[in-house]
Design a protein around this motif. Structure first.
Motif, mmCIF file in Angstrom:
data_model
loop_
_atom_site.group_PDB
_atom_site.id
_atom_site.type_symbol
_atom_site.label_atom_id
_atom_site.label_comp_id
_atom_site.label_asym_id
_atom_site.label_seq_id
_atom_site.Cartn_x
_atom_site.Cartn_y
_atom_site.Cartn_z
ATOM 1 N N LEU A 293 6.866 27.788 8.888
ATOM 2 C CA LEU A 293 6.873 28.577 9.969
ATOM 3 C C LEU A 293 5.360 28.880 10.645
ATOM 4 O O LEU A 293 5.379 29.021 11.917
ATOM 5 N N TYR A 294 4.636 29.314 9.669
ATOM 6 C CA TYR A 294 3.189 29.694 10.370
ATOM 7 C C TYR A 294 1.783 28.920 9.870
ATOM 8 O O TYR A 294 1.017 29.059 10.313
ATOM 9 N N TYR B 34 13.841 28.851 19.621
ATOM 10 C CA TYR B 34 14.143 30.105 18.939
ATOM 11 C C TYR B 34 15.204 30.978 19.701
ATOM 12 O O TYR B 34 16.192 31.339 19.027
ATOM 13 N N TYR C 217 -1.976 31.293 21.831
ATOM 14 C CA TYR C 217 -0.906 30.328 21.922
ATOM 15 C C TYR C 217 -0.787 29.010 21.863
ATOM 16 O O TYR C 217 0.216 28.215 21.518
ATOM 17 N N PRO D 207 -2.646 27.762 17.287
ATOM 18 C CA PRO D 207 -1.597 27.142 16.553
ATOM 19 C C PRO D 207 -1.749 25.652 16.218
ATOM 20 O O PRO D 207 -1.276 25.239 14.988
ATOM 21 N N GLU E 68 2.839 24.357 18.539
ATOM 22 C CA GLU E 68 3.023 25.523 19.517
ATOM 23 C C GLU E 68 4.384 26.136 19.068
ATOM 24 O O GLU E 68 5.132 25.616 18.471
ATOM 25 N N PHE E 69 4.599 27.373 19.422
ATOM 26 C CA PHE E 69 5.749 28.185 19.048
ATOM 27 C C PHE E 69 6.795 27.589 20.012
ATOM 28 O O PHE E 69 6.803 27.460 21.373
ATOM 29 N N ASN E 70 8.040 27.106 19.406
ATOM 30 C CA ASN E 70 9.172 26.433 20.105
ATOM 31 C C ASN E 70 9.821 27.622 20.574
ATOM 32 O O ASN E 70 11.031 27.999 20.134
ATOM 33 N N ILE E 71 9.920 28.196 21.677
ATOM 34 C CA ILE E 71 10.297 29.246 22.503
ATOM 35 C C ILE E 71 11.967 29.000 22.659
ATOM 36 O O ILE E 71 12.988 29.764 22.582
ATOM 37 N N PRO F 283 7.789 23.166 23.240
ATOM 38 C CA PRO F 283 6.095 22.915 23.055
ATOM 39 C C PRO F 283 5.705 21.578 23.716
ATOM 40 O O PRO F 283 6.441 20.687 23.521
#
Length: 760
Positions: free
Chosen positions: A376-377, A123, A532, A536, A117-120, A112
């Motif tokens: 998480l959200y 994950y 995205y 967030p 931001e989602f940490n792809i 991110p």
């Protein structure tokens, strides 16, 4: 609470040690060794050749994702061994357990670049995948000879095909996800609907499925006189097969593993302890892959078990004891009623026990899950407690209809399956209707922001202490108080955040007195930048609405994200535009959506001021001297009419500006010269470089007039415009400004404490 549970204590110790290594500043267990090896050895975009074995595949966005393990990756620099990756392919014909050889291009997972931001990368690392290979060319495929490992995969697809042939496509996607764990047919609107109201867990195979399918089968076998051993072997084999059949998600592996421990206890004649079984499964999973400790599914799955054991069950037992005391006191009252009154009294009591017990139990689980959901959200569904009571009771029916209908559709025919699956239409319609109703209620989702680790550490012991508190009234008042504590809005302090939106602009400003501003919000290089990146970030900051959203002009790289947020019902109170903004289709669309969503459109003329007690924005341009350019086709230069704002921050409310900044959209040197010559802006602390550092902006006279200490350039590292230009950068450096680039530093934040960049 853990008396005598040695395995639980060992499991808890292991989890603490792994968590310290995974979340702490120093990875003393070497958990990220594979990921670090990839970062050091492989280069993004380089061509490689690889040999490995496929261990899993799934369909996503009409392509098949193949996951490869025990792989060797050969580059010009050498060979990387024992690694794992995934690749996309337009066919799902390659069987699981096949050994493959391929060529392709390395694509590393991006970390991110903004808060929230989602940490792809995080994950995929948590499920043991280190990178992706794109543009794949298959060289060789050696399929397994002895066993057909694709049988369960094909069976799963057959179920999905039966659903698609018998019910609506959207409903088939929901039923496929619920009954066979296949999310390939689940559309994003449906996923967002159930996630938005706190029902995302019903779309995943979990303990509910195991209790319905496997436990029901075991109980039936025992009722028909089958021995403990044979019943356990058969039910265990079905549970194991069901896990493979549904894709082997973390939640299903945890639930099936605990069920197998239950069966083992039955065979050995021992008592089953849920906490011990959960501890054993945690150890098994973490030994397999320690980075599961960072996986959301792992945390939520085991968090639910702990919430049930430590919070929901004690609360429910306390409620039942209270009800028992009440009933004993009411016996004298009941004697004064006739027989009909006595029957009605019993029915009302049973109904009250059921509803009250469900509410208390659901409340207890929510109490335990709150910190995880927030972590998480950064938001919580307000009405999930009620929705779970309304929807969970129909889940066994929906699951059983789906499985029986799928089996009959495959073995007998879709005509018979249609009869069995018809009730699913009404059940799903009920679920969607109820969910949409609650999602449409005020404050259906509460954005609560990111809370510190200390906040969570203090929260759980307080909950446990309150549950043990003997006075029921104070216990529930305290628990409800802690529950509501998460919903207290966070005003935050004065700060300016330049988000890394790629090729575009997105600037958040917090006044420090509860008013939230945003300037522009769009991108031409990042898809769905609003969904995205911007949203967030706002959730992370705990910003449930923007009071004033300034839009400098209507170009896509300044407004695309705003359209997305409006369409997702994020609350924007006011959108502020220049009074001179040219009328075009984009503006008309914006005004239409704003009216539909209840957002006011405000217009600023030169000299107009908008702000709060600590912070104010003054419109300095366009004015009567605006340099408007019209092309031969009659098109107005939108950049030349960008809304230009002077920001002034007064920390102490003493009338003295403590920090100032200039935000000029995409104006060019011609407009900058007008602003400088008219003396509309003098010295500022901060300059948002005009037009992303274009060589046609950042005029020398203008820069000398402003003499900024700090300049921020927002642009993408790769863009077709050549931003930022060497000429503009040199002119900004000549006036002594320190330049920060979002393309290098990610999000850039400015506050009373100084300047901070997301990527050092």
């Amino acid at each position: 609470m853990l008396q005598g549970r040695c395995l639980c204590k060992i499991s808890l110790l292991i989890m603490i040690v792994i968590a310290l290594s995974a979340y702490g500043p120093y990875d003393f267990l070497g958990l990220y060794g594979n990921s670090q090896a990839v970062d050091m050895f492989l280069t993004d975009g380089e061509s490689v050749c690889s040999i490995g074995q496929i261990y899993r595949k799934e369909i996503k966005n009409d392509q098949t994702l193949y996951f490869v393990k025990d792989a060797q990756v050969v580059t010009d620099q050498g060979t990387l061994s024992s690694t794992s990756y995934y690749f996309n392919f337009n066919s799902d014909s390659i069987p699981i357990k096949s050994k493959i050889k391929l060529k392709g291009i390395i694509a590393k997972f991006q970390e991110p670049r903004n808060q929230g931001e989602f940490n792809i990368k995080d994950y995929y690392n948590s499920i043991g995948v280190c990178f992706q290979i794109k543009e794949v060319e298959l060289i060789d495929v050696n399929e397994p000879e002895l066993l057909d490992y694709d049988w369960f995969y094909r069976l799963n697809k057959s179920f999905v095909n039966v659903f698609r042939c018998t019910i609506e496509v959207e409903e088939a996607g929901i039923l496929s996800s619920i009954s066979v764990g296949n999310k390939s047919e689940l559309d994003s609107d449906t996923r967002n609907l159930f996630q938005g109201v706190g029902l995302a867990h019903i779309l995943a195979v979990s303990g509910l499925h195991v209790s319905i399918v496997c436990m029901l089968l075991y109980k039936l076998l025992r009722r028909f006189g089958v021995s403990f051993l044979l019943s356990s072997i058969f039910a265990g084999a079905v549970a194991f097969s069901y896990g493979i059949f549904t894709g082997g998600s973390l939640s299903s592996v945890r639930a099936i593993g605990m069920f197998l421990f239950y069966l083992l206890a039955q065979v050995l004649g021992e008592s089953y302890d849920m906490l011990t079984a959960a501890g054993a499964m945690a150890i098994i999973l973490l030994v397999t892959n320690p980075l599961y400790i960072r996986n959301g599914s792992f945390l939520l799955s085991f968090g639910a078990i702990l919430s049930i054991w430590f919070i929901a069950t004690p609360l429910n037992q306390s409620f039942m004891m209270f009800r028992k005391e009440q009933k004993n006191r009411w016996k004298l009252i009941k004697r004064n009623h006739g027989r009909m009154g006595d029957i009605a009294f019993k029915i009302i009591n049973k109904l009250f026990d059921y509803i009250g017990g469900m509410l208390i139990f659901s409340f207890g689980i929510n109490m335990g899950m709150f910190p995880l959901l927030v972590m998480l959200y950064h938001e919580v569904p307000t009405y999930s407690l009620i929705l779970n009571i309304l929807i969970l009771p129909i889940m066994p029916l929906l699951l059983l209809f789906g499985l029986v209908g799928g089996i009959l559709g495959i073995t007998v025919g879709v005509e018979v399956a249609y009869i069995i699956l018809k009730p699913c239409h009404f059940l799903i319609m009920y679920m969607e209707t109820i969910s949409k109703f609650f999602l449409g209620l005020p404050h259906s989702k509460m954005i609560v922001g990111s809370h510190g680790f200390l906040f969570i550490v203090v929260y759980y012991p307080l909950v446990i202490l309150l549950i043990k508190y003997k006075v029921r009234l104070f216990r529930y008042i305290g628990l409800i108080g802690l529950y509501l504590m998460w919903l207290i809005p966070i005003n935050g302090k004065f700060e300016i955040d330049f988000l890394d939106v790629g090729q575009g602009d997105g600037i958040y400003v917090n006044s420090g007195d509860g008013i939230h501003y945003f300037i522009d919000g769009g991108s031409t290089s990042k898809s769905k930048v609003g969904e995205y990146t911007i949203l967030p970030f706002l959730k992370y900051k705990g910003v449930s609405s923007i009071d004033y959203w300034f839009l400098s002009h209507m170009d896509e790289d300044h407004v695309s994200g705003v359209f997305e947020l409006l369409e997702q019902d994020y609350k924007i109170e006011n959108i502020v535009l220049s009074a001179e903004i040219p009328k075009d289709d984009t503006l008309a669309k914006l005004i239409g959506i704003a009216e539909e969503k209840g957002t006011e459109i405000l217009y600023m003329n030169s000299g107009d001021v908008l702000g709060s007690k600590h912070l104010r924005f003054t419109c300095v341009y366009p004015n009567d001297s605006a340099a408007v350019h019209v092309s031969s086709e009659g098109e107005i230069d939108l950049n030349a009419l960008s809304l230009c704002l002077l920001m002034e921050y007064d920390r102490d409310e003493d009338g003295v500006c403590d920090y100032s900044g200039f935000f000029g959209g995409d104006i060019s040197a011609e407009q900058e010269t007008i602003i400088a010559n008219m003396g509309l802006v003098e010295y500022v602390d901060l300059l948002k470089a005009s037009h992303h550092g274009s060589r046609f902006s950042s005029d020398a006279t203008f820069l000398e007039s402003l003499s900024p200490k700090t300049a921020v350039i927002s642009c993408s590292k790769r863009n077709r415009y050549g931003h930022p230009s060497i000429e503009a950068v040199e002119r900004i450096e000549d006036v002594g400004a320190e330049i920060f680039y979002t393309m290098n530093s990610g999000q850039i934040s400015i506050s009373d404490e100084g300047i901070w960049s997301f990527i050092p």
